[in-house]
Structure formats: structure tokens, C-alpha cells
Design a protein around this motif. Structure first.
Motif, PDB file in Angstrom:
ATOM      1  N   ASN A 160       0.712  -1.287   0.103  1.00 60.12           N
ATOM      2  CA  ASN A 160       0.046  -0.204  -0.033  1.00 60.12           C
ATOM      3  C   ASN A 160       0.824   1.271   0.092  1.00 60.12           C
ATOM      4  N   SER A 161       2.276   1.233   0.291  1.00 60.67           N
ATOM      5  CA  SER A 161       2.999   2.094   0.188  1.00 60.67           C
ATOM      6  C   SER A 161       3.772   2.332  -1.146  1.00 60.67           C
ATOM      7  N   ASP A 162       3.431   1.524  -1.954  1.00 63.87           N
ATOM      8  CA  ASP A 162       4.204   1.524  -3.395  1.00 63.87           C
ATOM      9  C   ASP A 162       5.625   1.111  -3.164  1.00 63.87           C
ATOM     10  N   VAL A 163       5.877   0.064  -2.220  1.00 60.32           N
ATOM     11  CA  VAL A 163       7.014  -0.496  -1.795  1.00 60.32           C
ATOM     12  C   VAL A 163       6.825  -2.035  -2.365  1.00 60.32           C
ATOM     13  N   LEU A 164       7.679  -2.680  -2.964  1.00 60.07           N
ATOM     14  CA  LEU A 164       7.743  -4.163  -3.204  1.00 60.07           C
ATOM     15  C   LEU A 164       7.330  -4.914  -2.236  1.00 60.07           C
ATOM     16  N   HIS A 165       6.142  -5.739  -2.201  1.00 61.38           N
ATOM     17  CA  HIS A 165       5.621  -6.365  -1.197  1.00 61.38           C
ATOM     18  C   HIS A 165       6.608  -7.611  -0.907  1.00 61.38           C
TER      19      HIS A 165
ATOM     20  N   PRO B  51      -0.308  -3.056  -7.579  1.00 62.79           N
ATOM     21  CA  PRO B  51      -0.878  -3.384  -5.997  1.00 62.79           C
ATOM     22  C   PRO B  51      -0.976  -5.022  -5.919  1.00 62.79           C
ATOM     23  N   TYR B  52      -0.488  -5.341  -4.906  1.00 63.54           N
ATOM     24  CA  TYR B  52      -0.518  -6.765  -4.573  1.00 63.54           C
ATOM     25  C   TYR B  52      -1.604  -7.163  -3.802  1.00 63.54           C
ATOM     26  N   PHE B  53      -2.661  -6.331  -3.183  1.00 60.47           N
ATOM     27  CA  PHE B  53      -3.696  -6.475  -2.442  1.00 60.47           C
ATOM     28  C   PHE B  53      -5.129  -6.127  -3.586  1.00 60.47           C
ATOM     29  N   ALA B  54      -5.935  -7.138  -3.235  1.00 56.36           N
ATOM     30  CA  ALA B  54      -7.443  -6.780  -4.097  1.00 56.36           C
ATOM     31  C   ALA B  54      -8.612  -7.279  -3.302  1.00 56.36           C
ATOM     32  N   ASP B  55      -9.323  -6.370  -3.399  1.00 52.62           N
ATOM     33  CA  ASP B  55     -10.748  -6.704  -2.648  1.00 52.62           C
ATOM     34  C   ASP B  55     -11.541  -7.175  -3.949  1.00 52.62           C
ATOM     35  N   THR B  56     -12.008  -8.312  -3.841  1.00 48.02           N
ATOM     36  CA  THR B  56     -12.958  -9.122  -4.734  1.00 48.02           C
ATOM     37  C   THR B  56     -14.400  -9.139  -4.352  1.00 48.02           C
TER      38      THR B  56
ATOM     39  N   ASP C 226     -17.769 -10.565  -3.700  1.00 49.59           N
ATOM     40  CA  ASP C 226     -18.211 -11.934  -3.175  1.00 49.59           C
ATOM     41  C   ASP C 226     -19.484 -11.830  -2.983  1.00 49.59           C
ATOM     42  N   LEU C 227     -20.588 -12.483  -3.744  1.00 47.86           N
ATOM     43  CA  LEU C 227     -21.947 -12.422  -3.491  1.00 47.86           C
ATOM     44  C   LEU C 227     -22.537 -13.167  -2.331  1.00 47.86           C
ATOM     45  N   ALA C 228     -21.394 -14.173  -1.934  1.00 46.45           N
ATOM     46  CA  ALA C 228     -21.910 -15.066  -0.926  1.00 46.45           C
ATOM     47  C   ALA C 228     -21.497 -14.509   0.551  1.00 46.45           C
ATOM     48  N   ASP C 229     -20.453 -13.740   0.508  1.00 42.21           N
ATOM     49  CA  ASP C 229     -20.124 -12.920   1.652  1.00 42.21           C
ATOM     50  C   ASP C 229     -21.132 -11.932   2.159  1.00 42.21           C
ATOM     51  N   PRO C 230     -21.500 -11.700   3.379  1.00 38.86           N
ATOM     52  CA  PRO C 230     -22.478 -10.845   3.880  1.00 38.86           C
ATOM     53  C   PRO C 230     -21.963  -9.287   3.772  1.00 38.86           C
ATOM     54  N   TYR C 231     -20.709  -9.070   3.497  1.00 41.09           N
ATOM     55  CA  TYR C 231     -20.186  -7.758   3.406  1.00 41.09           C
ATOM     56  C   TYR C 231     -19.927  -7.583   2.006  1.00 41.09           C
ATOM     57  N   GLY C 232     -20.010  -8.453   1.263  1.00 44.86           N
ATOM     58  CA  GLY C 232     -19.801  -8.303  -0.345  1.00 44.86           C
ATOM     59  C   GLY C 232     -18.419  -8.475  -0.866  1.00 44.86           C
ATOM     60  N   TYR C 233     -17.278  -8.314   0.088  1.00 43.69           N
ATOM     61  CA  TYR C 233     -15.976  -8.277  -0.395  1.00 43.69           C
ATOM     62  C   TYR C 233     -15.312  -9.259   0.215  1.00 43.69           C
ATOM     63  N   ASN C 234     -14.157  -9.688  -0.304  1.00 47.41           N
ATOM     64  CA  ASN C 234     -12.999 -10.559   0.327  1.00 47.41           C
ATOM     65  C   ASN C 234     -11.785 -10.006   0.022  1.00 47.41           C
ATOM     66  N   PRO C 235     -10.757  -9.808   0.820  1.00 46.08           N
ATOM     67  CA  PRO C 235      -9.724  -9.134   0.585  1.00 46.08           C
ATOM     68  C   PRO C 235      -8.529 -10.453   0.159  1.00 46.08           C
ATOM     69  N   TRP C 236      -7.948 -10.144  -0.957  1.00 48.56           N
ATOM     70  CA  TRP C 236      -6.861 -11.270  -1.362  1.00 48.56           C
ATOM     71  C   TRP C 236      -5.773 -10.548  -1.461  1.00 48.56           C
ATOM     72  N   GLU C 237      -4.633 -11.427  -1.656  1.00 45.51           N
ATOM     73  CA  GLU C 237      -3.376 -10.868  -1.830  1.00 45.51           C
ATOM     74  C   GLU C 237      -2.660 -11.690  -2.909  1.00 45.51           C
ATOM     75  N   GLY C 238      -1.506 -11.448  -3.492  1.00 45.60           N
ATOM     76  CA  GLY C 238      -0.444 -12.013  -4.300  1.00 45.60           C
ATOM     77  C   GLY C 238      -0.598 -11.433  -5.537  1.00 45.60           C
ATOM     78  N   THR C 239       0.820 -11.689  -6.453  1.00 47.59           N
ATOM     79  CA  THR C 239       0.663 -11.496  -7.684  1.00 47.59           C
ATOM     80  C   THR C 239      -0.188 -11.897  -8.660  1.00 47.59           C
ATOM     81  N   SER C 240      -0.817 -12.849  -8.305  1.00 47.20           N
ATOM     82  CA  SER C 240      -2.090 -13.309  -9.040  1.00 47.20           C
ATOM     83  C   SER C 240      -3.253 -12.148  -9.245  1.00 47.20           C
ATOM     84  N   PHE C 241      -3.062 -11.401  -8.279  1.00 44.07           N
ATOM     85  CA  PHE C 241      -3.913 -10.213  -8.208  1.00 44.07           C
ATOM     86  C   PHE C 241      -3.365  -8.915  -9.017  1.00 44.07           C
ATOM     87  N   SER C 242      -1.951  -8.943  -8.943  1.00 45.73           N
ATOM     88  CA  SER C 242      -1.341  -7.747  -9.486  1.00 45.73           C
ATOM     89  C   SER C 242      -1.377  -7.827 -11.158  1.00 45.73           C
ATOM     90  N   ALA C 243      -1.104  -9.000 -11.552  1.00 40.69           N
ATOM     91  CA  ALA C 243      -1.222  -9.235 -13.154  1.00 40.69           C
ATOM     92  C   ALA C 243      -2.471  -8.880 -13.790  1.00 40.69           C
TER      93      ALA C 243
END
Length: 176
Positions: free
Chosen positions: A93-98, A112-117, A119-136
Motif C-alpha cells: 500500500n506504500s508502493d514498495v515491493l511487497h 498493487p499486491y492486494f485486491a478486494d474482490t 463475493d456475493l456469498a459474503d454478507p459484506y460483499g467483499y473478500n480481501p485477497w493478496e498476491g501477484t495473481s491479483f497484480s497481473a
């Protein structure tokens, strides 16, 4: 795909056979994809994937991949060695390599390494995820937007797409 070429869902046994990944790249190009995202770790050479990436490159379809999440330079996604592939590392979140993001020669861009996705099954609607799989996918989306802005019938080569990304990206300091 035949059963030996299946790609599984999210579980402790997630995997994708190289042949299936290669077929997926080729099928996406044949069906008119303008950019492809592969958020998979590829840790060794695959002639099938290399051939598919060459095919995508020949058709001006960038293949965007995650750098991997080992926090070093030695386990960087092997696809970095293939023509037409863009490798994306992750920033905190500080633009430094995770610290978990792979880095070094072979990484083309960071996102960014982090992503809020959603999720319709989640009562809050979002799930935090992280990793370069979300950066790409962030870089993939940027390329899609770029390609969507060009006039009907015009094309951009992979090299021109890369040049435009590099021209407008914020340079990152040396890795080491």
C-alpha cells in the motif's frame, strides 16, 4: 478438455497442466482475445507454453503473468523467458515491493499486491485477497483499456503495447 488436461478450482490441489495452459492460450487467441491473463505459477520450462506464447505474440496478443509469491529472485515465474509475456510483481500500500512478491530481472511492471474482490456469498460483499495473481490482472485490464481506445480496425503490435506501457508507467527503483 480431456480429463488429463483439466484445470481445477480453488483447493489445496490447485494445478494446471502445461498442455492445458497452452491450449487455453491458443484457444483465446483463436477466439479473438486481445490480451490474456495467466495468474498461475510456472516454475519450469514448457515447450507447449512457449509455443503458445509465441503464437500469441505473432498475433499481437500480450500474455500477462504473475511474478510469483516467494519473495526472491530465484523463483520468478519461468514464463519471463518467453516472447510476448509481461511479468507483473506486487507492491504494498506504500508502493514498495511487497516482501512476498518475486522481483528482479524479468519483471516488467508492478501493480498493487492486494485486491478486494466482489463475493456475493459474503454478507459484506467483499473478500480481501493478496498476491501477484491479483497484480497481473490490473495490468491486463490496463492493456484492455488501451486496446479499447484505438480506432476500429487499427491494431497495435505487442512491442508497441509494451512501449506505451513503459512510457507511461512510473519507474520503479533498482531491485537491489
Amino acid at each position: 478438455f480431456p480429463s488429463h488436461d483439466k484445470i481445477t478450482g480453488y483447493s489445496s490441489e490447485d494445478y494446471a497442466y502445461h498442455a492445458a495452459m497452452a491450449k487455453g492460450i491458443e484457444l483465446a487467441v483463436d477466439k479473438g482475445a486481445k490480451v490474456i491473463n495467466l495468474s498461475y505459477q510456472v516454475t519450469s520450462h514448457s515447450a507447449a507454453i512457449q509455443s503458445a506464447c509465441d503464437y500469441a505474440y505473432a498475433n499481437n496478443v500480450p500474455v500477462v503473468v504473475c511474478a510469483n509469491n516467494y519473495g526472491n529472485t530465484t523463483q520468478l515465474n519461468y514464463m519471463r523467458n518467453y516472447q510476448g509475456v509481461i511479468v507483473v510483481s506486487g507492491l504494498d500500500n506504500s508502493d514498495v515491493l511487497h516482501p512476498s512478491s518475486c522481483y528482479g530481472a524479468g519483471v516488467d511492471f508492478c501493480a498493487p499486491y492486494f485486491a478486494d474482490t466482489l463475493d456475493l456469498a459474503d454478507p459484506y460483499g467483499y473478500n480481501p485477497w493478496e498476491g501477484t495473481s491479483f497484480s497481473a490482472p490490473l495490468v491486463t485490464g490496463l492493456i484492455a483499456n488501451l486496446l479499447g481506445a484505438i480506432p476500429e480496425g487499427a491494431t497495435l503490435t505487442f512491442d508497441k503495447i509494451y512501449e506505451l506501457l513503459a512510457k507511461y508507467a512510473i519507474p520503479y527503483r533498482d531491485w537491489e
